[in-house]
Structure formats: structure tokens, C-alpha cells
Design a protein around this motif. Sequence first.
Motif, short mmCIF file in Angstrom:
data_model
loop_
_atom_site.label_atom_id
_atom_site.label_comp_id
_atom_site.label_asym_id
_atom_site.label_seq_id
_atom_site.Cartn_x
_atom_site.Cartn_y
_atom_site.Cartn_z
N GLN A 1 0.83 -1.36 0.01
CA GLN A 1 0.11 -0.10 0.00
C GLN A 1 0.74 1.23 0.21
O GLN A 1 0.72 2.38 -0.57
CB GLN A 1 -0.96 -0.05 1.26
N LEU A 2 2.00 1.36 0.70
CA LEU A 2 2.91 2.09 0.80
C LEU A 2 3.78 2.65 -0.59
O LEU A 2 3.54 3.78 -1.24
CB LEU A 2 3.83 2.24 1.74
N VAL A 3 3.68 1.42 -1.28
CA VAL A 3 4.27 1.72 -2.74
C VAL A 3 3.63 2.43 -3.56
O VAL A 3 3.80 3.28 -4.37
CB VAL A 3 4.83 0.16 -3.27
N LEU A 4 2.32 1.90 -3.67
CA LEU A 4 1.26 2.53 -4.36
C LEU A 4 0.88 4.02 -4.03
O LEU A 4 0.74 4.81 -4.94
CB LEU A 4 -0.12 1.55 -4.42
N THR A 5 0.99 4.31 -2.68
CA THR A 5 0.68 5.62 -2.20
C THR A 5 1.87 6.51 -2.79
O THR A 5 1.34 7.79 -3.14
CB THR A 5 0.48 5.71 -0.66
N GLN A 6 3.09 6.11 -2.62
CA GLN A 6 4.18 6.87 -2.89
C GLN A 6 4.26 7.13 -4.44
O GLN A 6 4.76 8.27 -5.00
CB GLN A 6 5.57 6.17 -2.66
N ALA A 7 3.68 6.05 -5.16
CA ALA A 7 3.70 6.16 -6.59
C ALA A 7 2.73 7.07 -7.14
O ALA A 7 2.83 7.71 -8.33
CB ALA A 7 3.51 4.87 -7.25
N SER A 8 1.70 7.42 -6.17
CA SER A 8 0.44 7.91 -6.85
C SER A 8 0.84 9.64 -7.00
O SER A 8 0.36 10.12 -8.11
CB SER A 8 -0.57 7.94 -5.55
N VAL A 9 1.52 10.29 -6.25
CA VAL A 9 1.85 11.61 -6.16
C VAL A 9 2.68 11.96 -7.53
O VAL A 9 2.32 12.81 -8.47
CB VAL A 9 2.75 12.31 -5.17
N ILE A 10 3.80 11.26 -7.78
CA ILE A 10 4.70 11.46 -8.74
C ILE A 10 3.74 10.80 -10.20
O ILE A 10 4.16 11.37 -11.15
CB ILE A 10 5.86 10.96 -8.97
#
Length: 339
Positions: A64-73
Amino acid sequence: MTQHASPPRDTAGPTPPAGRLPGRRGLPARADVRTLSLLGVLAALVGIGGVTEPDAFLDTRNLQLVLTQASVIGVVTVGMTFVITSGGIDLSVGAVVALASVWATTVATQEYGFAGILFTAVVVGLGCGLVNGLLIAYGGMVPFVATLAMLASARGLALQITDGKTQIVTVDGILRLGERDSYVLGLPPLVLVFAGVTVLGRLLLNGTTFGRRTVAVGGNAEAARLAGIDVRRQRLYLYLLSGLCCGIAAFLLIVLSGSGQNTNGNLYELDAIAAAIIGGTLLSGGRGTVTGSVLGVLIFTTITNIFALNNLQSDVQQIAKGAIIVAAVLVQRRSASTS
């Protein structure tokens, strides 16, 4: 008996209608191969993460963290994909994200609550995109120079607004979006926004006149003009779209961090350009893929996560990213020379 010669057969295929630009054959097939290749790379990285740190990497919270961090960029990269497809570049996206995030988190803005923060972030992003678009489309400035100037100006203004301090968000509606209680089907709201932007971006690029005009301008601006496309207006719209994506990304970053800082969005421009390139968007313009760009973002984010879990130094991570970018550009050049 006199025999009449049959008229010569046309072996060149049908002539494209007036006002339309002929498309390139074989692009869908190459795009499918490229997408499968990127999925293969992403699967390999997931496998590496699962082998090196199985308990930590495959944990639901980490994914979930990986997907969240990918969301902004990722949202920024969608806008960048359109700009690069048109033959342009936007070096200011990281600075615009920073400016939008700090402007939206000032004490005065937070008095207007959730709607005030969202509105301010989006408007600031659109405003910066408008300035870029006017300078490039109607001012005749080179995109590199115009967006570089915006990068410096936006960073300076963000620093002036914050005075180098972190602006803490106190609006409950914003803070609740970052909590696990707000997850939908196990996915954070930021990921859902990213997914929505991706779907809309793909439909816009692949299924609308706007997308076809973007590709045409990037492929040959003069031919696009002769085909009846208002090239200057199209470029203005594209930088507005990039600014809009920056505004949305700034809001997501505010939700993620619970604050606004002048250092937000650092090197986002490089990450977005790199993700678009390895995804298959042609740096010289004329070809773009939102799906590939999003996969590029996920690949880079996964690499960062694997390196962090394995306590590897960031300089090795940057070297690995650089090698991937070089390899992607070389593949693009080879593909272009054989097409």
C-alpha cells in the motif's frame, strides 16, 4: 481483336483524407510488446523484493505504501506524458507542486477548510501552467527555457511564502484522508485518485481528438498546422493540463505528509521525464503512452522501496535508475531507426 489494357493497380494503399495525418503502421503491436516488457520488469522486481525481504516487501502495508508513494509522482507523470508527446518538456513540475502545496497550506487558506485547500492547489497549478503555455505557445520561448524560469521562480516564491518553515495542516478532513479508516477496498484514497487520473489520461490521449492533435503536433508541427490544427492553442492546453496535474499532485502530497514545504516535489521533473521515457513516450515527440508511463512510475517506486528495505545506499539507487534511463533511450533510438 483489340485488347484494352487494364488500368494499373494502386499498390500504395488508399490516400488519407484531406486534413488528416496518416498514422504509423505497427504502433499498436509495438506498444503491446513494450507494455508486456514493462510488466515483465515490474514482475521481476516484485520477485526480487519478495526473495530479498519476503516478510517486509510482501506485507500488505508495504505494498500500500508503494502504491501511495507512486500516486503523487504518477499524477505528475501523466501530465508530463502529454507535454513530451507534443514535442515539449516541462522542467517546472516539481517546483509547481511545491508552490501549490505551500500556498494551499497557509493559515489563511486553511481557514476555508478542505475545499479551500483543494481549490488553491489546483488553481495555483493551473496558473503556473497558463504562464508556461503563454510563454511557449504565444511568446515563442523554447520550452526548456520557459519552464526552467518557472522552476526558479516557483521555488523562490515557495521559499518566500514559508520562510523556510514547514506549514502543518490542521484541517480534519485532510488529515482523515491519510488514515486507514478512509481506505476503500484496502486502497488509500490517493491511489484511487491516481487510478482515476490514469484512466482519464489514457482515454484523453488514445480516444479523443485532443489526443490525436497532441500526437500530430509532436510528430510534425508544420504538417499539423497545414492539417488545420491550431498548434499554439494546443500547446497552451497541454501546459494547462500539466499544471492541473501538478495541482492535483500537490493536494495528494498535502494529504500524504500533512504539511506543506518549499522542498516538496524535489526532482519530480527528472522522475516524471524518466518514467515517461522508459514507458515508451518518445522524447522527440509524436508518440506517447500513459499506460507505459504509469508502469515506469511503478518500476521506479518499487526500486526505491527495495533499496530502502535492503538498507542500500541512495547513490547506488540513483546509478541503477540512470542505467535504466540510458537503456530505455538506446532502445528508443534503435526502434526509431528500424521503423
